[in-house]
Design a protein around this motif. Structure first.
Motif, PDB file in Angstrom:
ATOM      1  N   LEU A  11       0.792  -1.231   0.000  1.00 32.27           N
ATOM      2  CA  LEU A  11       0.000   0.000   0.000  1.00 32.27           C
ATOM      3  C   LEU A  11       0.824   1.281   0.000  1.00 32.27           C
ATOM      4  CD1 LEU A  11      -2.858  -0.885   2.514  1.00 32.27           C
ATOM      5  CD2 LEU A  11      -2.845  -1.112   0.046  1.00 32.27           C
ATOM      6  N   THR A  12       2.150   1.188  -0.152  1.00 31.64           N
ATOM      7  CA  THR A  12       2.938   2.415  -0.094  1.00 31.64           C
ATOM      8  C   THR A  12       3.147   3.066  -1.452  1.00 31.64           C
ATOM      9  OG1 THR A  12       4.911   1.019  -0.010  1.00 31.64           O
ATOM     10  CG2 THR A  12       4.084   1.879   2.061  1.00 31.64           C
ATOM     11  N   PRO A  13       3.592   2.346  -2.493  1.00 30.19           N
ATOM     12  CA  PRO A  13       3.769   3.032  -3.768  1.00 30.19           C
ATOM     13  C   PRO A  13       2.402   3.340  -4.385  1.00 30.19           C
ATOM     14  CG  PRO A  13       5.066   1.013  -3.654  1.00 30.19           C
ATOM     15  CD  PRO A  13       4.067   0.968  -2.550  1.00 30.19           C
ATOM     16  N   PHE A  14       2.175   4.582  -4.702  1.00 24.39           N
ATOM     17  CA  PHE A  14       0.927   5.024  -5.327  1.00 24.39           C
ATOM     18  C   PHE A  14       1.063   5.069  -6.847  1.00 24.39           C
ATOM     19  CE2 PHE A  14      -1.733   8.614  -6.769  1.00 24.39           C
ATOM     20  CZ  PHE A  14      -2.971   8.184  -6.328  1.00 24.39           C
ATOM     21  N   GLU A  15       2.276   5.408  -7.283  1.00 25.86           N
ATOM     22  CA  GLU A  15       2.524   5.601  -8.711  1.00 25.86           C
ATOM     23  C   GLU A  15       2.350   4.294  -9.486  1.00 25.86           C
ATOM     24  OE1 GLU A  15       5.938   7.610 -11.598  1.00 25.86           O
ATOM     25  OE2 GLU A  15       6.324   7.257  -9.470  1.00 25.86           O
ATOM     26  N   ASN A  16       1.702   4.411 -10.652  1.00 23.95           N
ATOM     27  CA  ASN A  16       1.503   3.302 -11.591  1.00 23.95           C
ATOM     28  C   ASN A  16       0.524   2.246 -11.089  1.00 23.95           C
ATOM     29  OD1 ASN A  16       3.340   4.437 -13.445  1.00 23.95           O
ATOM     30  ND2 ASN A  16       5.068   3.470 -12.402  1.00 23.95           N
ATOM     31  N   THR A  17      -0.237   2.551 -10.045  1.00 25.16           N
ATOM     32  CA  THR A  17      -1.332   1.667  -9.650  1.00 25.16           C
ATOM     33  C   THR A  17      -2.635   2.256 -10.174  1.00 25.16           C
ATOM     34  OG1 THR A  17      -1.849   2.772  -7.553  1.00 25.16           O
ATOM     35  CG2 THR A  17      -0.076   1.115  -7.540  1.00 25.16           C
ATOM     36  N   ALA A  18      -3.725   1.515  -9.971  1.00 26.96           N
ATOM     37  CA  ALA A  18      -5.017   1.978 -10.464  1.00 26.96           C
ATOM     38  C   ALA A  18      -5.488   3.252  -9.777  1.00 26.96           C
ATOM     39  CB  ALA A  18      -6.061   0.879 -10.294  1.00 26.96           C
ATOM     40  N   PHE A  19      -4.894   3.596  -8.629  1.00 27.79           N
ATOM     41  CA  PHE A  19      -5.272   4.826  -7.942  1.00 27.79           C
ATOM     42  C   PHE A  19      -4.468   6.031  -8.430  1.00 27.79           C
ATOM     43  CE2 PHE A  19      -6.940   1.615  -5.112  1.00 27.79           C
ATOM     44  CZ  PHE A  19      -8.146   2.175  -4.703  1.00 27.79           C
ATOM     45  N   ASP A  20      -3.517   5.808  -9.294  1.00 29.90           N
ATOM     46  CA  ASP A  20      -2.668   6.870  -9.820  1.00 29.90           C
ATOM     47  C   ASP A  20      -3.360   7.521 -11.018  1.00 29.90           C
ATOM     48  OD1 ASP A  20      -0.707   8.514 -10.788  1.00 29.90           O
ATOM     49  OD2 ASP A  20       0.791   6.946 -11.100  1.00 29.90           O
ATOM     50  N   PRO A  21      -3.605   8.836 -10.993  1.00 27.86           N
ATOM     51  CA  PRO A  21      -4.269   9.500 -12.115  1.00 27.86           C
ATOM     52  C   PRO A  21      -3.353   9.760 -13.306  1.00 27.86           C
ATOM     53  CG  PRO A  21      -3.694  11.125 -10.480  1.00 27.86           C
ATOM     54  CD  PRO A  21      -3.300   9.780  -9.894  1.00 27.86           C
ATOM     55  N   GLY A  22      -2.077   9.428 -13.176  1.00 29.08           N
ATOM     56  CA  GLY A  22      -1.108   9.795 -14.216  1.00 29.08           C
ATOM     57  C   GLY A  22      -1.461   9.261 -15.588  1.00 29.08           C
ATOM     58  N   ALA A  23      -1.858   7.992 -15.668  1.00 30.05           N
ATOM     59  CA  ALA A  23      -2.181   7.410 -16.973  1.00 30.05           C
ATOM     60  C   ALA A  23      -3.362   8.118 -17.609  1.00 30.05           C
ATOM     61  CB  ALA A  23      -2.457   5.916 -16.829  1.00 30.05           C
ATOM     62  N   ALA A  24      -4.364   8.480 -16.813  1.00 29.79           N
ATOM     63  CA  ALA A  24      -5.520   9.193 -17.358  1.00 29.79           C
ATOM     64  C   ALA A  24      -5.111  10.560 -17.889  1.00 29.79           C
ATOM     65  CB  ALA A  24      -6.601   9.336 -16.289  1.00 29.79           C
ATOM     66  N   HIS A  25      -4.228  11.242 -17.150  1.00 29.48           N
ATOM     67  CA  HIS A  25      -3.729  12.532 -17.629  1.00 29.48           C
ATOM     68  C   HIS A  25      -3.020  12.379 -18.972  1.00 29.48           C
ATOM     69  CE1 HIS A  25      -4.662  15.202 -14.310  1.00 29.48           C
ATOM     70  NE2 HIS A  25      -4.104  14.382 -13.430  1.00 29.48           N
ATOM     71  N   ARG A  26      -2.258  11.291 -19.133  1.00 32.54           N
ATOM     72  CA  ARG A  26      -1.467  11.111 -20.349  1.00 32.54           C
ATOM     73  C   ARG A  26      -2.317  10.642 -21.525  1.00 32.54           C
ATOM     74  NH1 ARG A  26       1.947   8.899 -16.402  1.00 32.54           N
ATOM     75  NH2 ARG A  26       1.244   6.787 -16.904  1.00 32.54           N
ATOM     76  N   LEU A  27      -3.231   9.706 -21.276  1.00 32.39           N
ATOM     77  CA  LEU A  27      -3.971   9.097 -22.376  1.00 32.39           C
ATOM     78  C   LEU A  27      -5.125   9.952 -22.872  1.00 32.39           C
ATOM     79  CD1 LEU A  27      -2.333   6.534 -21.499  1.00 32.39           C
ATOM     80  CD2 LEU A  27      -4.352   5.208 -22.147  1.00 32.39           C
ATOM     81  N   ALA A  28      -5.749  10.715 -21.984  1.00 30.14           N
ATOM     82  CA  ALA A  28      -6.946  11.464 -22.374  1.00 30.14           C
ATOM     83  C   ALA A  28      -6.696  12.437 -23.532  1.00 30.14           C
ATOM     84  CB  ALA A  28      -7.525  12.194 -21.169  1.00 30.14           C
ATOM     85  N   PRO A  29      -5.626  13.243 -23.523  1.00 35.24           N
ATOM     86  CA  PRO A  29      -5.412  14.133 -24.674  1.00 35.24           C
ATOM     87  C   PRO A  29      -5.206  13.359 -25.973  1.00 35.24           C
ATOM     88  CG  PRO A  29      -4.075  14.817 -22.801  1.00 35.24           C
ATOM     89  CD  PRO A  29      -4.619  13.470 -22.468  1.00 35.24           C
ATOM     90  N   ARG A  30      -4.528  12.206 -25.894  1.00 32.41           N
ATOM     91  CA  ARG A  30      -4.349  11.393 -27.102  1.00 32.41           C
ATOM     92  C   ARG A  30      -5.686  10.864 -27.599  1.00 32.41           C
ATOM     93  NH1 ARG A  30       0.739   7.381 -25.584  1.00 32.41           N
ATOM     94  NH2 ARG A  30       2.235   8.971 -24.935  1.00 32.41           N
ATOM     95  N   LEU A  31      -6.552  10.489 -26.654  1.00 26.70           N
ATOM     96  CA  LEU A  31      -7.873   9.998 -27.037  1.00 26.70           C
ATOM     97  C   LEU A  31      -8.683  11.097 -27.720  1.00 26.70           C
ATOM     98  CD1 LEU A  31     -10.005   7.739 -26.969  1.00 26.70           C
ATOM     99  CD2 LEU A  31     -10.667   8.558 -24.692  1.00 26.70           C
ATOM    100  N   VAL A  32      -8.596  12.308 -27.213  1.00 27.03           N
ATOM    101  CA  VAL A  32      -9.279  13.438 -27.844  1.00 27.03           C
ATOM    102  C   VAL A  32      -8.806  13.601 -29.290  1.00 27.03           C
ATOM    103  CG1 VAL A  32      -9.606  15.941 -27.803  1.00 27.03           C
ATOM    104  CG2 VAL A  32      -9.657  14.642 -25.664  1.00 27.03           C
ATOM    105  N   ASP A  33      -7.500  13.553 -29.487  1.00 29.70           N
ATOM    106  CA  ASP A  33      -6.946  13.717 -30.834  1.00 29.70           C
ATOM    107  C   ASP A  33      -7.359  12.561 -31.744  1.00 29.70           C
ATOM    108  OD1 ASP A  33      -5.723  16.043 -30.025  1.00 29.70           O
ATOM    109  OD2 ASP A  33      -3.757  15.125 -29.681  1.00 29.70           O
ATOM    110  N   PHE A  34      -7.354  11.342 -31.200  1.00 26.48           N
ATOM    111  CA  PHE A  34      -7.699  10.187 -32.038  1.00 26.48           C
ATOM    112  C   PHE A  34      -9.163  10.233 -32.471  1.00 26.48           C
ATOM    113  CE2 PHE A  34      -9.447   5.935 -32.586  1.00 26.48           C
ATOM    114  CZ  PHE A  34      -8.673   5.491 -33.655  1.00 26.48           C
ATOM    115  N   THR A  35     -10.065  10.586 -31.567  1.00 31.04           N
ATOM    116  CA  THR A  35     -11.463  10.641 -31.964  1.00 31.04           C
ATOM    117  C   THR A  35     -11.695  11.753 -32.992  1.00 31.04           C
ATOM    118  OG1 THR A  35     -11.978  12.028 -30.043  1.00 31.04           O
ATOM    119  CG2 THR A  35     -12.327   9.655 -29.822  1.00 31.04           C
ATOM    120  N   GLY A  36     -10.886  12.804 -32.919  1.00 29.49           N
ATOM    121  CA  GLY A  36     -10.951  13.816 -33.978  1.00 29.49           C
ATOM    122  C   GLY A  36     -10.544  13.232 -35.317  1.00 29.49           C
TER     123      GLY A  36
END
Length: 560
Positions: free
Chosen positions: A358-383
């Protein structure tokens, strides 16, 4: 404004005075003139075509030759018209971007000077009081960062306009490269990356088949992942990239390894969703041999018989190792809906729900980092998907489906202004990791959610609410759907239900998702049991009573 390749800082870069002195008003006037020119060219083309049709009795070889000439002339005029309008639009877009940057620099400059700071033309800030040195350094970073942004915007606009202006000098019937020169394919692909997707699409359409093949051969990793490239050509480029990745594995002595096996499967025909029992070539619209393996796969075909098109964003544990699992699920959804399904995993998704200590937060499902990274790409792809549909003459409705962590990615893309006709939050971790509401790029978007009773994702919707945005099942404007029963008649519920309904094309949940994609009537939520006492479980976790909870969520296998 210079409109040329940025020089190294030692030689010179955009300065404060230059930015503040940009004659931006002249850009809008120029854009209007290009619009007017495009309209006149269009009228001329129409006049030529009407003139050639004045005498319907004129027939024979001469008429055929004249028609070919008229076709050639009107084609050239239409291309000229499009180029003029592209210049006008690009100029307006560039004006908006440059004006915004200029105004921000002017605001920073005024604030700094009002506070007694001196600002150099290179953005360096000083203050006569030594105690304000840290403040000066901060302001220097802010202003020089804006100058870098101004420099990049200037260069980008200049590159774009250079490519368009070159089409006016007589070389437009050939291959107008992005920098206005004729270079080899490798250099062309490098310059192509600097253009916006709309211009890439027009540029790509101007090439003949041989030129496209040359660009694909020169840089398949670029062409295969570039928005604005025709989907068929992206797939061809990624087939080449996958072969190259397999060659690397073989040459490294790993030809019999798991990764090599996955790559071979991507190159082999797979189940055809439209024709059960048959195989069809795989259509990989994105592939990067990095991280956990990034991919975008279209299952089914974009065509006039399709009922719509779906983009499925998967969740935790997804990577190259799960590409076949998601193809299988996409095949089931495609057959149930009558629509092609695009599995979108163009980035590293978390591979663990939660770390065992329960100590490392990064790269787990509770880490928002992947959503921050993938969402802009998803916006561009749907365009790019919208663009592909438009050039194909198709009016299909687009449905985004976010499953598990993928729901948080979709929600974040909504906060960034993604355009879609329908959105489904399927066992979603949340509604988005950015601050602020969904932006409703399409004011008529229809939103749905479904989460089976007993699905462990209910834990994340409570425990992860501060990060992932909360429960979409209760979000305003979202219609919660029934998850129903499996094909064998049992209720879709419990810890295995998180992904179990995706594996059963006859399940009520998947049939409801298919109905959304196809625009059919859906079945609204039916209370088939309690979701989960997630708040009670949250208190247990806080108190350190983790054993049963971790055992439960650990059964949600990667990629499920």
């Amino acid at each position: 404004m210079r409109g040329r390749t940025r020089r190294p800082a030692a030689i010179g870069m955009t300065g404060v005075a230059e930015v503040l002195g940009w004659p931006l008003d002249e850009m809008l006037a120029a854009a209007t003139r290009f619009d007017t020119g495009g309209e006149r060219v269009a009228n001329t083309s129409d006049s030529i075509r009407r003139s050639s049709d004045l005498d319907p009795t004129w027939r024979g070889v001469t008429r055929q030759a004249a028609d070919k000439r008229v076709d050639a002339e009107t084609t050239a005029l239409h291309r000229l018209e499009r180029t003029l309008l592209d210049i006008a639009r690009t100029t307006r877009d560039g004006h908006a971007r440059l004006a915004a940057i200029r105004d921000r620099i002017a605001s920073q400059l005024a604030a700094a000077q009002t506070s007694g700071f001196d600002v150099g033309d290179d953005g360096a800030v000083t203050h006569p009081d030594p105690s304000r040195r840290a403040d000066a350094a901060y302001l220097t970073d802010r202003i020089t960062g804006l100058l870098d942004e101004a420099d990049a915007a200037d260069v980008s606009l200049g590159t774009s306009l250079d490519a368009l202006v070159r089409q006016l000098d007589g070389s437009g019937s050939l291959v107008p490269l992005p920098n206005g020169e004729y270079v080899d394919a490798a250099d062309a692909t490098f310059l192509l990356k600097l253009l916006p997707p709309e211009m890439i699409a027009r540029y790509w359409a101007s090439l003949n088949d041989a030129q496209r093949r040359d660009l694909i051969e020169a840089a398949p990793d670029v062409i295969g992942n570039l928005n604005g490239i025709d989907f068929a050509d992206r797939a061809a480029a990624n087939t080449r990239s996958i072969r190259d990745a397999l060659t690397v594995e073989i040459q490294a002595g790993r030809g019999g390894g798991e990764k090599a096996g996955r790559l071979r499967e991507l190159l082999a025909p797979a189940d055809d969703p439209r024709h059960p029992g048959r195989k069809a070539p795989r259509s990989i619209l994105g592939f990067r041999d990095e991280g956990n393996g990034h991919f975008i796969e279209m299952v089914g075909d974009l065509g006039p018989d399709a009922t719509g098109v779906a983009v499925l964003v998967p969740g935790t544990g997804t990577g190259l190792h799960s590409v076949d699992d998601y193809r299988r699920r996409a095949v089931g959804l495609s057959r149930a809906s009558g629509a092609p399904v695009i599995v979108y995993a163009d980035g590293d998704l978390p591979q663990e729900l939660i770390d065992t200590d329960l100590t490392p937060f990064e790269n787990t499902a509770f880490d928002p980092g992947a959503a921050h990274r993938l969402a802009p790409r998803l916006v561009d792809f749907t365009g790019a998907l919208d663009q592909q549909l438009a050039v194909s003459g198709l009016t299909l409705k687009t449905t985004l489906i976010g499953h598990s962590y993928g729901g948080s990615v979709v929600g974040t893309a909504e906060q960034l202004g993604i355009r879609a006709d329908r959105i489904v939050y399927a066992s979603s971790a949340g509604t988005g990791v950015e601050s602020g509401p969904w932006k409703n790029a399409n004011p008529e978007v229809q939103r749905y959610s479904l989460t089976p009773p007993g699905d462990p994702i209910h834990y994340a919707q409570v425990l992860g609410a501060p990060v992932h945005g909360g429960d979409p099942d209760t979000a305003p404007g979202v219609t919660r759907l029934d998850t129903g029963r499996y094909a064998d008649g049992t209720v879709v519920e419990g810890r295995h239900a998180h992904s179990g309904y995706l594996d059963d094309p006859a399940s009520g949940a998947l049939r409801n998702i298919a109905a959304v994609v196809a625009g059919r009537e859906v079945t609204p939520y039916v209370d088939r049991g309690p979701d989960i006492d997630a708040r009670g479980q949250a208190e247990a976790i806080v108190d350190g009573l983790l054993d049963e909870t971790l055992n439960l969520v650990s059964l949600v296998l990667p990629g499920r």
